[in-house]
Design a protein around this motif. Structure first.
Motif, PDB file in Angstrom:
ATOM      1  N   MET A 150      77.331 -85.885  78.333  1.00  0.00           N
ATOM      2  CA  MET A 150      77.807 -86.747  77.268  1.00  0.00           C
ATOM      3  C   MET A 150      76.625 -87.567  76.739  1.00  0.00           C
ATOM      4  N   ASN A 151      76.549 -87.717  75.418  1.00  0.00           N
ATOM      5  CA  ASN A 151      75.536 -88.589  74.831  1.00  0.00           C
ATOM      6  C   ASN A 151      76.171 -89.463  73.750  1.00  0.00           C
ATOM      7  N   ILE A 152      75.359 -90.265  73.113  1.00  0.00           N
ATOM      8  CA  ILE A 152      75.876 -91.248  72.150  1.00  0.00           C
ATOM      9  C   ILE A 152      76.638 -90.588  70.993  1.00  0.00           C
ATOM     10  N   ALA A 153      76.265 -89.378  70.619  1.00  0.00           N
ATOM     11  CA  ALA A 153      76.956 -88.690  69.524  1.00  0.00           C
ATOM     12  C   ALA A 153      78.405 -88.392  69.879  1.00  0.00           C
ATOM     13  N   ASP A 154      78.690 -88.219  71.158  1.00  0.00           N
ATOM     14  CA  ASP A 154      80.067 -87.967  71.579  1.00  0.00           C
ATOM     15  C   ASP A 154      80.973 -89.148  71.231  1.00  0.00           C
ATOM     16  N   SER A 155      80.432 -90.362  71.316  1.00  0.00           N
ATOM     17  CA  SER A 155      81.243 -91.536  70.973  1.00  0.00           C
ATOM     18  C   SER A 155      81.597 -91.546  69.491  1.00  0.00           C
ATOM     19  N   LEU A 156      80.677 -91.103  68.649  1.00  0.00           N
ATOM     20  CA  LEU A 156      80.974 -90.991  67.217  1.00  0.00           C
ATOM     21  C   LEU A 156      82.072 -89.957  66.994  1.00  0.00           C
ATOM     22  N   ALA A 181      61.601 -93.058  60.470  1.00  0.00           N
ATOM     23  CA  ALA A 181      61.103 -94.208  59.706  1.00  0.00           C
ATOM     24  C   ALA A 181      61.938 -94.321  58.431  1.00  0.00           C
ATOM     25  N   LEU A 182      63.116 -94.884  58.583  1.00  0.00           N
ATOM     26  CA  LEU A 182      64.036 -95.076  57.464  1.00  0.00           C
ATOM     27  C   LEU A 182      64.443 -96.541  57.419  1.00  0.00           C
ATOM     28  N   PRO A 183      64.803 -97.024  56.233  1.00  0.00           N
ATOM     29  CA  PRO A 183      65.326 -98.400  56.179  1.00  0.00           C
ATOM     30  C   PRO A 183      66.671 -98.476  56.907  1.00  0.00           C
ATOM     31  N   ASP A 184      67.041 -99.675  57.325  1.00  0.00           N
ATOM     32  CA  ASP A 184      68.357 -99.852  57.947  1.00  0.00           C
ATOM     33  C   ASP A 184      69.420 -99.448  56.942  1.00  0.00           C
ATOM     34  N   SER A 185      70.195 -98.431  57.300  1.00  0.00           N
ATOM     35  CA  SER A 185      71.204 -97.892  56.392  1.00  0.00           C
ATOM     36  C   SER A 185      72.135 -96.980  57.185  1.00  0.00           C
ATOM     37  N   PRO A 186      73.276 -96.621  56.591  1.00  0.00           N
ATOM     38  CA  PRO A 186      74.148 -95.650  57.244  1.00  0.00           C
ATOM     39  C   PRO A 186      73.447 -94.303  57.465  1.00  0.00           C
ATOM     40  N   GLU A 187      72.559 -93.936  56.555  1.00  0.00           N
ATOM     41  CA  GLU A 187      71.836 -92.673  56.708  1.00  0.00           C
ATOM     42  C   GLU A 187      70.919 -92.708  57.934  1.00  0.00           C
ATOM     43  N   HIS A 188      70.311 -93.857  58.195  1.00  0.00           N
ATOM     44  CA  HIS A 188      69.465 -94.009  59.378  1.00  0.00           C
ATOM     45  C   HIS A 188      70.303 -93.796  60.638  1.00  0.00           C
ATOM     46  N   VAL A 189      71.461 -94.423  60.689  1.00  0.00           N
ATOM     47  CA  VAL A 189      72.352 -94.269  61.843  1.00  0.00           C
ATOM     48  C   VAL A 189      72.776 -92.811  61.987  1.00  0.00           C
ATOM     49  N   ALA A 190      73.077 -92.154  60.864  1.00  0.00           N
ATOM     50  CA  ALA A 190      73.489 -90.742  60.900  1.00  0.00           C
ATOM     51  C   ALA A 190      72.384 -89.858  61.464  1.00  0.00           C
ATOM     52  N   VAL A 191      71.140 -90.127  61.107  1.00  0.00           N
ATOM     53  CA  VAL A 191      70.025 -89.339  61.633  1.00  0.00           C
ATOM     54  C   VAL A 191      69.904 -89.525  63.145  1.00  0.00           C
ATOM     55  N   ILE A 192      70.086 -90.745  63.622  1.00  0.00           N
ATOM     56  CA  ILE A 192      70.021 -90.997  65.072  1.00  0.00           C
ATOM     57  C   ILE A 192      71.121 -90.213  65.795  1.00  0.00           C
ATOM     58  N   PHE A 193      72.341 -90.252  65.249  1.00  0.00           N
ATOM     59  CA  PHE A 193      73.433 -89.477  65.854  1.00  0.00           C
ATOM     60  C   PHE A 193      73.155 -87.976  65.763  1.00  0.00           C
ATOM     61  N   ALA A 194      72.603 -87.514  64.643  1.00  0.00           N
ATOM     62  CA  ALA A 194      72.299 -86.087  64.477  1.00  0.00           C
ATOM     63  C   ALA A 194      71.270 -85.624  65.501  1.00  0.00           C
ATOM     64  N   LEU A 195      70.252 -86.432  65.715  1.00  0.00           N
ATOM     65  CA  LEU A 195      69.246 -86.086  66.711  1.00  0.00           C
ATOM     66  C   LEU A 195      69.862 -86.021  68.106  1.00  0.00           C
ATOM     67  N   ALA A 196      70.768 -86.931  68.403  1.00  0.00           N
ATOM     68  CA  ALA A 196      71.459 -86.903  69.695  1.00  0.00           C
ATOM     69  C   ALA A 196      72.293 -85.642  69.832  1.00  0.00           C
ATOM     70  N   LEU A 223      71.689 -82.837  68.566  1.00  0.00           N
ATOM     71  CA  LEU A 223      70.769 -81.721  68.763  1.00  0.00           C
ATOM     72  C   LEU A 223      70.063 -81.758  70.120  1.00  0.00           C
ATOM     73  N   GLY A 224      70.222 -82.866  70.826  1.00  0.00           N
ATOM     74  CA  GLY A 224      69.547 -82.993  72.113  1.00  0.00           C
ATOM     75  C   GLY A 224      68.094 -83.422  71.974  1.00  0.00           C
ATOM     76  N   ALA A 225      67.730 -83.909  70.797  1.00  0.00           N
ATOM     77  CA  ALA A 225      66.365 -84.382  70.555  1.00  0.00           C
ATOM     78  C   ALA A 225      66.238 -85.846  70.961  1.00  0.00           C
ATOM     79  N   VAL A 226      65.013 -86.286  71.075  1.00  0.00           N
ATOM     80  CA  VAL A 226      64.714 -87.671  71.431  1.00  0.00           C
ATOM     81  C   VAL A 226      64.245 -88.384  70.170  1.00  0.00           C
ATOM     82  N   SER A 227      64.850 -89.539  69.873  1.00  0.00           N
ATOM     83  CA  SER A 227      64.479 -90.253  68.649  1.00  0.00           C
ATOM     84  C   SER A 227      63.785 -91.563  68.966  1.00  0.00           C
ATOM     85  N   LEU A 228      62.877 -91.931  68.081  1.00  0.00           N
ATOM     86  CA  LEU A 228      62.206 -93.217  68.141  1.00  0.00           C
ATOM     87  C   LEU A 228      62.269 -93.803  66.743  1.00  0.00           C
ATOM     88  N   SER A 229      63.012 -94.890  66.583  1.00  0.00           N
ATOM     89  CA  SER A 229      63.140 -95.529  65.275  1.00  0.00           C
ATOM     90  C   SER A 229      62.019 -96.542  65.080  1.00  0.00           C
TER      91      SER A 229
END
Length: 81
Positions: A1-7, A57-72, A74-80
């Protein structure tokens, strides 16, 4: 389970509830899940997969949050930044 599962759980349980308030813009869980799916598709097409490290490297926005969830998803590691 990862953070994307909560979404995914929230999008199924309460799709029309607000997930993010960004000024006057309100994004529901269903909308955030859809944004995340589109980001996931684009990232996968760009070659991002499990274990990849991705700097976001995105401004604080819903799209930024979506990218973080998308990376999760995919099983990738993100650094904002």
């Amino acid at each position: 389970m990862n953070i994307a599962d909560s979404l995914d759980l929230s999008a199924r349980a309460r799709p029309h509830h607000p997930a993010i308030e960004d000024g006057d813009r309100i994004v529901s869980y269903a909308e955030l899940s859809a944004l995340t799916g589109r980001a996931q598709t684009a990232l996968r097409a760009a070659g991002v997969g499990p274990g990849e490290r991705v700097v976001v490297a995105l401004p604080d926005s819903p799209e930024h949050v979506a990218v973080i969830f998308a990376l999760a998803r995919l099983g990738a590691v993100s650094l904002s930044l």
